[in-house]
Design a protein around this motif. Structure first.
Motif, PDB file in Angstrom:
ATOM      1  N   VAL A 487       0.727  -1.130  -0.047  1.00 15.60           N
ATOM      2  CA  VAL A 487      -0.001  -0.091   0.212  1.00 15.60           C
ATOM      3  C   VAL A 487       0.721   1.250   0.080  1.00 15.60           C
ATOM      4  O   VAL A 487       1.797   1.433   0.810  1.00 15.60           O
ATOM      5  CB  VAL A 487      -0.858   0.126   1.250  1.00 15.60           C
ATOM      6  N   ARG A 488       0.611   2.279  -0.762  1.00 18.57           N
ATOM      7  CA  ARG A 488       1.318   3.497  -0.921  1.00 18.57           C
ATOM      8  C   ARG A 488       1.000   4.255   0.248  1.00 18.57           C
ATOM      9  O   ARG A 488      -0.190   4.276   0.593  1.00 18.57           O
ATOM     10  CB  ARG A 488       1.261   4.070  -2.219  1.00 18.57           C
ATOM     11  N   LEU A 489       2.136   4.980   0.842  1.00 18.84           N
ATOM     12  CA  LEU A 489       1.989   6.014   1.649  1.00 18.84           C
ATOM     13  C   LEU A 489       1.537   7.050   1.001  1.00 18.84           C
ATOM     14  O   LEU A 489       2.616   7.744   0.289  1.00 18.84           O
ATOM     15  CB  LEU A 489       3.031   6.243   2.679  1.00 18.84           C
ATOM     16  N   VAL A 490       0.210   7.641   0.828  1.00 23.53           N
ATOM     17  CA  VAL A 490      -0.133   8.795  -0.204  1.00 23.53           C
ATOM     18  C   VAL A 490       0.047   9.978   0.756  1.00 23.53           C
ATOM     19  O   VAL A 490      -0.251  10.262   1.811  1.00 23.53           O
ATOM     20  CB  VAL A 490      -1.662   8.619  -0.539  1.00 23.53           C
ATOM     21  N   LYS A 491       0.508  10.922  -0.160  1.00 21.21           N
ATOM     22  CA  LYS A 491       0.630  12.235   0.573  1.00 21.21           C
ATOM     23  C   LYS A 491      -0.371  13.394  -0.173  1.00 21.21           C
ATOM     24  O   LYS A 491      -0.565  14.487   0.539  1.00 21.21           O
ATOM     25  CB  LYS A 491       2.181  12.907   0.155  1.00 21.21           C
ATOM     26  N   SER A 492      -0.823  12.928  -1.387  1.00 21.56           N
ATOM     27  CA  SER A 492      -1.592  14.277  -2.054  1.00 21.56           C
ATOM     28  C   SER A 492      -2.625  13.098  -3.056  1.00 21.56           C
ATOM     29  O   SER A 492      -2.141  12.090  -3.461  1.00 21.56           O
ATOM     30  CB  SER A 492      -0.964  15.052  -2.740  1.00 21.56           C
ATOM     31  N   PHE A 493      -3.750  13.622  -2.839  1.00 24.09           N
ATOM     32  CA  PHE A 493      -4.636  12.697  -3.632  1.00 24.09           C
ATOM     33  C   PHE A 493      -6.019  13.591  -4.244  1.00 24.09           C
ATOM     34  O   PHE A 493      -6.293  14.618  -3.615  1.00 24.09           O
ATOM     35  CB  PHE A 493      -5.181  11.572  -2.707  1.00 24.09           C
ATOM     36  N   THR A 494      -6.603  12.981  -5.041  1.00 21.67           N
ATOM     37  CA  THR A 494      -7.979  13.517  -5.560  1.00 21.67           C
ATOM     38  C   THR A 494      -8.887  12.800  -5.265  1.00 21.67           C
ATOM     39  O   THR A 494      -8.887  11.407  -5.510  1.00 21.67           O
ATOM     40  CB  THR A 494      -8.153  13.780  -7.160  1.00 21.67           C
ATOM     41  N   CYS A 495     -10.108  13.354  -4.696  1.00 23.17           N
ATOM     42  CA  CYS A 495     -11.240  12.367  -4.204  1.00 23.17           C
ATOM     43  C   CYS A 495     -12.410  13.212  -4.617  1.00 23.17           C
ATOM     44  O   CYS A 495     -12.807  14.216  -4.814  1.00 23.17           O
ATOM     45  CB  CYS A 495     -11.083  12.132  -2.883  1.00 23.17           C
ATOM     46  N   GLY A 513     -10.642   5.278   8.781  1.00 18.91           N
ATOM     47  CA  GLY A 513     -10.719   4.461  10.191  1.00 18.91           C
ATOM     48  C   GLY A 513     -10.093   5.180  11.426  1.00 18.91           C
ATOM     49  O   GLY A 513     -10.231   6.287  11.663  1.00 18.91           O
ATOM     50  N   ARG A 514      -9.099   4.353  11.683  1.00 19.36           N
ATOM     51  CA  ARG A 514      -8.563   4.958  13.030  1.00 19.36           C
ATOM     52  C   ARG A 514      -7.210   5.925  12.525  1.00 19.36           C
ATOM     53  O   ARG A 514      -6.691   6.461  13.460  1.00 19.36           O
ATOM     54  CB  ARG A 514      -7.882   3.441  13.830  1.00 19.36           C
ATOM     55  N   GLN A 515      -7.045   5.711  11.399  1.00 21.69           N
ATOM     56  CA  GLN A 515      -5.974   6.583  10.859  1.00 21.69           C
ATOM     57  C   GLN A 515      -6.339   7.948  10.711  1.00 21.69           C
ATOM     58  O   GLN A 515      -7.569   8.247  10.412  1.00 21.69           O
ATOM     59  CB  GLN A 515      -5.329   6.138   9.447  1.00 21.69           C
ATOM     60  N   GLN A 516      -5.596   8.788  10.855  1.00 17.48           N
ATOM     61  CA  GLN A 516      -5.870  10.248  10.788  1.00 17.48           C
ATOM     62  C   GLN A 516      -4.528  11.232  10.632  1.00 17.48           C
ATOM     63  O   GLN A 516      -3.469  11.024  10.911  1.00 17.48           O
ATOM     64  CB  GLN A 516      -6.236  10.545  12.129  1.00 17.48           C
ATOM     65  N   ALA A 517      -4.832  12.173   9.691  1.00 17.01           N
ATOM     66  CA  ALA A 517      -3.688  13.065   9.256  1.00 17.01           C
ATOM     67  C   ALA A 517      -4.239  14.478   9.012  1.00 17.01           C
ATOM     68  O   ALA A 517      -5.452  14.441   8.545  1.00 17.01           O
ATOM     69  CB  ALA A 517      -3.061  12.585   7.924  1.00 17.01           C
ATOM     70  N   THR A 518      -3.438  15.490   8.938  1.00 20.98           N
ATOM     71  CA  THR A 518      -4.036  16.699   8.762  1.00 20.98           C
ATOM     72  C   THR A 518      -3.838  17.033   7.109  1.00 20.98           C
ATOM     73  O   THR A 518      -2.675  16.820   6.918  1.00 20.98           O
ATOM     74  CB  THR A 518      -3.254  17.711   9.720  1.00 20.98           C
ATOM     75  N   GLY A 519      -4.848  17.384   6.642  1.00 23.46           N
ATOM     76  CA  GLY A 519      -4.708  17.524   5.297  1.00 23.46           C
ATOM     77  C   GLY A 519      -4.954  19.260   4.803  1.00 23.46           C
ATOM     78  O   GLY A 519      -5.823  19.646   5.745  1.00 23.46           O
ATOM     79  N   LEU A 555      -1.654  16.066   2.029  1.00 26.73           N
ATOM     80  CA  LEU A 555      -1.491  15.754   3.386  1.00 26.73           C
ATOM     81  C   LEU A 555      -0.376  16.362   4.194  1.00 26.73           C
ATOM     82  O   LEU A 555       0.634  16.749   3.581  1.00 26.73           O
ATOM     83  CB  LEU A 555      -1.507  14.412   3.753  1.00 26.73           C
ATOM     84  N   GLU A 556      -0.513  17.125   5.450  1.00 26.44           N
ATOM     85  CA  GLU A 556       0.716  17.303   6.000  1.00 26.44           C
ATOM     86  C   GLU A 556       1.479  16.557   6.360  1.00 26.44           C
ATOM     87  O   GLU A 556       1.058  15.694   7.373  1.00 26.44           O
ATOM     88  CB  GLU A 556       0.231  18.451   6.998  1.00 26.44           C
ATOM     89  N   GLU A 560      10.012  12.036   7.097  1.00 28.93           N
ATOM     90  CA  GLU A 560       9.947  10.903   6.244  1.00 28.93           C
ATOM     91  C   GLU A 560       9.014   9.768   6.294  1.00 28.93           C
ATOM     92  O   GLU A 560       8.460   9.521   7.459  1.00 28.93           O
ATOM     93  CB  GLU A 560      11.525  10.414   6.276  1.00 28.93           C
ATOM     94  N   GLY A 561       8.619   9.247   5.002  1.00 33.02           N
ATOM     95  CA  GLY A 561       7.738   8.225   5.290  1.00 33.02           C
ATOM     96  C   GLY A 561       6.586   8.360   5.771  1.00 33.02           C
ATOM     97  O   GLY A 561       5.625   7.700   6.352  1.00 33.02           O
ATOM     98  N   GLY A 562       5.944   9.656   5.816  1.00 32.68           N
ATOM     99  CA  GLY A 562       4.555  10.053   6.071  1.00 32.68           C
ATOM    100  C   GLY A 562       3.781   9.692   5.151  1.00 32.68           C
ATOM    101  O   GLY A 562       3.992   9.277   3.976  1.00 32.68           O
ATOM    102  N   GLY A 563       2.633  10.315   5.446  1.00 35.77           N
ATOM    103  CA  GLY A 563       1.300  10.180   4.671  1.00 35.77           C
ATOM    104  C   GLY A 563       0.452   9.017   5.340  1.00 35.77           C
ATOM    105  O   GLY A 563       0.678   8.208   6.094  1.00 35.77           O
ATOM    106  N   LEU A 564      -0.734   8.643   4.535  1.00 37.35           N
ATOM    107  CA  LEU A 564      -1.735   7.719   5.138  1.00 37.35           C
ATOM    108  C   LEU A 564      -1.498   6.521   4.008  1.00 37.35           C
ATOM    109  O   LEU A 564      -1.449   6.843   2.804  1.00 37.35           O
ATOM    110  CB  LEU A 564      -3.009   8.333   4.877  1.00 37.35           C
TER     111      LEU A 564
END
Lengths: 590, 407
Positions: A487-495, A513-519, A555-556, A560-564
């Protein structure tokens, strides 16, 4: 160390050739003793000769013990014949040791009598005793290490085949949602109590505790609300996970918090659920505040996270004396709302019930005022609900809901729902975003029973080894190791996003789900037609509630290796300032 | 910041200003004041290598006054250091013209700014604000959730994330209550020690006796629980510093544990009661007003560079409620023309239109919200029609039926 002539030189040769020293553990300790012993005097040699004879005598003919071993033992026990005998017996008959115990004890006494008087027993005994303990401990440890490696060895099961053969009941989980104080926890406590999942004693205990603090009506809710904070404040904070079974299905209850502050926890619960039970209070005032509040917000979140099936439990019917009119009113008001939220009405069941008294939860309602009602009980409604389709064939995806210390033997355990795929004991897994691997040492199903494997839909506890706990956090994802697609750790996306509030380019909290990030919503690219997906308007300045828009989110990323860990088709919830501003479906990412 | 000397021609804007930064926040002001092409004069230490015949060299460190023409600035928020890079603009006996040098501006070391293109109105305002020491609101804020907390220091112009505490607390479940409580205890302990360390060191640096208020914000009752823990901790350990800080602790409600959740907290009565009329509370209130207009769709709010310029053209940001919100990042642009564009816009609103201009700090949450909108937004005096008018399709969007929604 067995004494041999020309000690220093002979020592090594002797070791090399002597196949008696096959026990590595033992060998090592010998070496330690060796250094201390240094050299052997004439006296020692003589003593050794006498000792050897005595030990042989004591052992009798049934034990075929090599002389070298006897000398070893004697050396180790400072010529204490009794101890040497016991040790040798244990060593040569490990299997029959237990029944032989009383016998050896008596022999020990005997032998102790003839033990060399020269040995200053007091101190030396004390010295040698821990040695024995140490040895057996070491042996045990070695054994358990062996066991451990054996345990983690995979059985290489064809899990999907096993699952089909096992004829397991349907596995289904549901999330209980609704406005705060509408009685979600109490209703679920009642369900468990009436199904005898919890015994009378623990409920009585809770009743007493609740009464002493003057909250007797909370007793059943306390089955779900276990932390001191939850009990003292009378609100659920975190998801409570409780299993129960009916004839056809093994269910898992996910009791969500109703308070608006804890919606992040509620989202975590929804992500693990197949369908939802929406609890609404039948009383007018409370019902109305729910419609403006979390009854509405929860239902929207549930819908936009892909849950179609909804059971509306109209709770506290006892307080409106099971009035049919009241039920109809609630039904009408909510139906209008469900239609606008694009629920399909055929997937919605209304069940009147009363959690506090237990009417129409498991048993049919007893009050005569409710004679008009002929529909299903809550339990019956649950039982006919079909779980979502499971993707057993796909690689493993599990979002960690909890990290804890399972028990003494399982220092690191995680739990969460398997979203797709299967796993079995011995499988290697990769944790995201840390990309560290771990091995599954054991699996426990939600009812606490151990298992060899688990499949999508279940919410197991996995006992892990070979990983440091700092690499596992709530919301992290466990996946199959390569070559399975990662699974890629996504930093920016279109939805595509369904807006609940006005949306501008702004900061949002992105939940999966339980994951959370500031975007940061960097761009509103277009407004779409709700049903056809055609572009209605390009580059809008603002997205109004109820509109569907295509937006871009960055995503903020911290370090390194951040993202969802997101995939195309992942469903996300966007929140800002304590409100759910929208729900999205991931279209593409970079 | 102390203004030691100022020689700025009111008409042409030519001239210099000599400044002495005294507080950590002054470095932030200096960062905003200093633009590429400016001339900065300050004390510097430079290593001079000299040939002493036959290829041998001797090098020595020389302290000297250097004037450089700025090419870039670098501000390190965490250590509060400002590095100004440029080329030497005045020859001295040790350093040649045009050689590169980076000046490290420090507290209590004076420096002189000379604007080659003259001081524009925005720069003069910034200078005035930097030297205004009367209102120096400061506050500690802890935004927290379960097992996670962000420790921030909020000053007049900055929100600085000082520390982040993260402890994983096992969730409730069969037989894990013990672990949950243990985890919570550990979290509270870590947080209180980290917080105290931060507060004490800041107090030492500031060398003031004044107690800075502490704001605890969280969803639910995590903040309340932590305050309770702090009180017990203060009694148990007899920590004098903590006991002194306790009376000025405020608990507020925030939606989450992120730093950006501070925006709403700072607008709450709990925060404003402690630091009334601080710049950050006013800015937050303005952003909220803007959002309100956006939401009710009365057309009295606009954002984005092009749209704002059009609104100003049409005179909608003028007398009687027109407010321009602009982020200071726009003035820090390396492109001089870009800066001039915004300075001209600001001047026009202030002098011609009679509107209000607010420069928001990009280091505050309100400023961050503004940046998401392109760094510029305005509350208008009258509604402007939308730039692109394709409203007629509204009808199609309202249709609903048995068809599945695409999301």
């Amino acid at each position: 160390m067995p004494p041999k002539s020309g000690f220093q030189r002979a020592k090594n040769i002797g070791y090399d050739d002597d196949d008696v020293y096959d026990d590595e553990d033992y060998f090592d300790e010998e070496e330690g003793g060796d250094v201390a012993a240094d050299e052997m005097s004439e006296e020692d040699k003589e003593q050794m000769a006498i000792g050897t004879a005595k030990v042989k005598e004591a052992l009798g003919s049934e034990y075929k013990v090599k002389e070298a071993d006897i000398q070893d033992a004697l050396w180790n026990y400072y010529y204490d014949v009794g101890k040497s005998v016991t040790y040798l017996k244990n060593k040569y008959t490990p299997k029959t040791q237990t029944p032989a115990k009383p016998k050896t004890a008596s022999r020990f006494d005997q032998a102790a009598g003839v033990a060399d008087a020269k040995a200053p027993t007091g101190t030396i005994k004390a010295k040698s005793k821990p040695k024995v303990v140490e040895k057996t401990d070491g042996d045990k440890l070695a054994e358990s290490v062996e066991k451990l490696t054996v345990k983690v060895k995979s059985k290489n099961l064809d899990v999907i085949e096993e699952y089909r053969k096992s004829g397991l009941k349907k596995v289904s989980s549901f999330v209980v949602i609704g406005h705060v104080d509408h009685g979600k926890s109490t209703l679920m406590g009642r369900l468990l109590y009436d199904l005898k999942v919890v015994d009378d004693r623990s409920v009585d205990k809770l009743r007493q505790e609740a009464e002493t603090v003057g909250k007797s009506s909370f007793a059943l809710a306390w089955l779900m609300d276990q932390t001191p904070e939850e009990r003292s404040r009378g609100v659920t904070v975190d998801i409570a996970t409780m299993p129960f079974e009916t004839e056809k299905t093994s269910f898992t209850i996910l009791d969500a918090p109703g308070h608006r502050d804890f919606i992040p926890n509620m989202i975590a619960g929804v992500s693990q659920a197949d369908f939802a039970v929406l609890v609404v209070d039948a009383q007018e005032n409370s019902f109305q505040s729910g419609l403006k509040g979390q009854t509405k917000e929860h239902a929207l979140i549930v819908r936009s996270m892909g849950i179609q099936r909804l059971i509306v439990a109209v709770n506290k019917m006892d307080t409106v004396s099971w009035s049919k009119e009241r039920l109809e009113k609630v039904r009408q008001a909510t139906t209008t709302f469900f239609e606008s939220a694009s629920f399909s009405l055929k997937n919605i069941t209304f069940v009147p019930c009363a959690g506090l008294t237990g009417d129409n939860v498991v048993q049919h309602v007893s009050a005569s005022a409710a004679d008009w009602y002929t529909g299903p009980t809550l339990l019956e409604a649950l039982d006919v609900s079909e779980p979502k389709k499971r993707d057993l064939e796909r690689p493993l995806r599990l979002t960690i809901n909890d990290v804890f210390r399972g028990s003494g033997q399982n220092p690191l355990s995680v739990s969460g729902q398997i979203e797709a795929g299967t796993c079995q004991v011995g499988d290697a897994i990769v944790a995201l975003p840390s990309r560290e691997t771990a091995v599954i040492k054991g699996i426990e199903l939600s009812d606490g029973s151990p298992a060899d494997w688990a499949v999508a839909g279940q919410i197991p506890t996995l006992h892990l080894v070979d990983i440091d706990p700092i690499h596992l956090r709530f919301g992290d994802m466990l996946i199959s190791p390569p070559p399975a697609p990662s699974v890629r750790l996504v930093k920016s996306f279109t939805c595509k996003m369904l807006a609940f509030e006005h949306v501008l380019p702004q900061y949002v909290d992105v939940f999966r789900g339980r994951q959370q990030a500031t975007g940061l919503i960097t761009g509103l690219s277009s407004i779409l037609n709700k049903n056809t997906g055609e572009i209605v308007k390009k580059k809008p300045r603002i997205v109004k509630p109820g509109e569907v828009a295509r937006i871009r989110i960055e995503l903020e990323v911290k370090g390194e290796g951040g993202g969802l860990p997101l995939e195309v088709g992942s469903r996300i919830v966007l929140r800002d300032g304590g409100k759910t501003v929208g729900a999205g479906l991931l279209e593409s990412y970079t | 910041m102390r203004l030691l000397r100022q020689q700025i021609d009111a008409r042409t804007g030519a001239g210099t200003a000599t400044l002495l930064p005294e507080e950590p926040e002054d470095m932030w002001h200096a960062y905003n004041l200093i633009q590429p092409t400016d001339h900065i004069r300050a004390k510097a230490v430079r290593r001079i290598t000299r040939e002493v015949g036959a290829g041998a060299t001797s090098s020595q460190r020389v302290a000297l006054d250097l004037t450089i023409a700025v090419t870039s600035t670098d501000f390190d928020l965490a250590s509060n250091e400002l590095h100004v890079a440029g080329r030497v603009a005045s020859e001295t006996e040790h350093v040649k013209m045009g050689s590169h040098h980076t000046l490290d501006l420090e507290l209590n070391r004076k420096f002189t700014i000379e604007k080659v293109d003259g001081w524009d109105s925005v720069a003069v305002d910034m200078l005035r604000e930097a030297c205004n020491t009367s209102s120096r609101a400061e506050m500690w804020a802890v935004v927290m959730g379960e097992g996670i907390a962000n420790i921030c220091l909020i000053t007049e112009h900055q929100t600085i994330l000082r520390n982040r505490v993260e402890v994983s607390i096992p969730r409730k479940g069969k037989g894990h209550m013990e672990q949950h409580n243990k985890g919570l205890e550990k979290f509270h302990n870590t947080l209180v020690t980290t917080l105290l360390r931060d507060m004490e060191s800041a107090k030492r640096d500031a060398q003031t006796e004044k107690t800075v208020p502490l704001l605890l914000a969280s969803a639910g009752f995590y903040a309340q629980a932590f305050l309770q823990f702090m009180k017990e901790y203060a009694v148990r350990t007899g920590d004098k510093f903590l006991q002194g800080a306790l009376p000025s602790v405020v608990v507020a409600h925030s939606a989450g544990e992120h730093v950006h959740n501070l925006a709403e907290v700072l607008a709450s009565p709990a925060a404003t009661s402690k630091v009334s009329d601080a710049k950050f509370t006013r800015e937050t209130a303005l952003m909220d007003t803007f959002m309100k207009h956006m939401r009710i769709e009365d057309g009295r709010a606009a954002y984005g560079p092009r749209e704002i310029e059009r609104a100003v053209e049409s005179g909608a940001v003028g007398r009687g409620g027109g407010v321009l919100l602009i982020s200071n990042t726009l003035f820090r642009s390396n492109n001089i023309a870009e800066r001039k564009r915004w300075v001209a816009l600001v001047d026009r609103i202030k002098d011609v239109e009679g509107g209000e201009v607010r420069v928001l700090s990009s280091l505050h949450e309100s400023g961050k919200r503004l940046e998401a909108l392109g760094g510029i937004a305005a509350i208008l005096t009258y509604p402007l029609e939308e730039m692109d008018e394709d409203e007629e399709e509204e009808v199609a969007n309202g249709v609903r039926g048995d068809e599945e929604m695409i999301i």
